[in-house]
Design a protein around this motif. Sequence first.
Motif, short mmCIF file in Angstrom:
data_model
loop_
_atom_site.label_atom_id
_atom_site.label_comp_id
_atom_site.label_asym_id
_atom_site.label_seq_id
_atom_site.Cartn_x
_atom_site.Cartn_y
_atom_site.Cartn_z
N UNK A 72 0.88 -1.21 -0.04
CA UNK A 72 -0.13 0.11 -0.06
C UNK A 72 0.98 1.33 -0.03
N UNK A 73 0.11 2.39 -0.15
CA UNK A 73 1.05 3.48 -0.03
C UNK A 73 1.96 3.70 0.93
N UNK A 142 0.82 -5.87 7.41
CA UNK A 142 1.53 -7.01 6.61
C UNK A 142 0.98 -8.26 7.16
N UNK A 143 1.02 -8.42 8.53
CA UNK A 143 0.71 -10.00 9.13
C UNK A 143 -0.88 -9.91 8.82
N UNK A 144 -1.68 -9.34 8.74
CA UNK A 144 -3.05 -9.37 8.46
C UNK A 144 -3.33 -9.85 6.80
N UNK A 145 -2.60 -8.90 6.21
CA UNK A 145 -2.50 -9.45 4.85
C UNK A 145 -1.95 -10.66 4.51
N UNK A 146 -0.95 -11.17 5.13
CA UNK A 146 -0.28 -12.64 4.84
C UNK A 146 -1.44 -13.48 5.50
N UNK A 147 -2.28 -13.07 6.53
CA UNK A 147 -3.01 -14.06 6.92
C UNK A 147 -4.06 -14.35 5.79
N UNK A 157 -0.90 -8.74 -3.88
CA UNK A 157 -0.70 -7.99 -5.04
C UNK A 157 0.33 -6.84 -4.50
N UNK A 158 1.51 -6.64 -5.04
CA UNK A 158 2.30 -5.48 -4.60
C UNK A 158 2.36 -4.54 -5.48
N UNK A 163 6.35 2.73 -9.43
CA UNK A 163 5.46 3.35 -8.76
C UNK A 163 5.64 3.37 -6.93
N UNK A 164 6.49 2.17 -6.70
CA UNK A 164 6.87 2.54 -5.31
C UNK A 164 7.95 3.52 -4.91
#
Length: 205
Positions: A72-73, A142-147, A157-158, A163-164
């Motif tokens: 995310x941003x 990150x932990x929530x997204x990984x779960x 999706x990264x 863009x980063x």
Amino acid sequence: MSFSLIRDEDLIRVNHSGKVVDGGRNRLLNRAAYAIHAQIHKARPDVMCAVHSHTVYGRAFSATGRTLDMISQDFCTFYKDHVLYPNFAGLVLAEEEGQHIAAALGPHKAAILGNHGLLTVGVTIEAAVYYFVTLEGLCKSQLAADASAAATGRPLITIGDEEAADTYAAVGQPDGGYFGGLPLFQLGERDFGESTYLGRGLEPL
């Protein structure tokens, strides 16, 4: 002392040799803190402040053995500007271990200390604190997204490198850290009945 009880008069000033030279009603030195912070300041003269603590999500993410994904941003604040220090060597009491951590940090603003916690630095105190608070929140995300990815079987999706990098140029610079930190200090001053930040203009010190 409990962090919630510490006041200005409890803080101590320590020289580069680890000797307490001023302040504090209780002048005991936290040797582990000194072993890390002193070596960072020695290696990074540009650093005004280093922040390190053992927060819930920082500790959890530090056990994954990896750095953050750019998902995310806000993550782009740390794009190619944070590192993993994987070598947990127990409680840091030796100068050499502090040197290893400082070397791993290099020119970056943050380090994930494996099986330990988070570390951030800044050219202003406000920036260092903002980076730490933000990094802790990103570890939670990150932990929530990984779960979620593990539960659905769908990969994360990264954000693309270009863009980063562009986003980092906008949100990852020291001035951004300073301005991001001001509201945190304003809230703290409201809670403690102070007004230094509440009356400050928009120019960094």
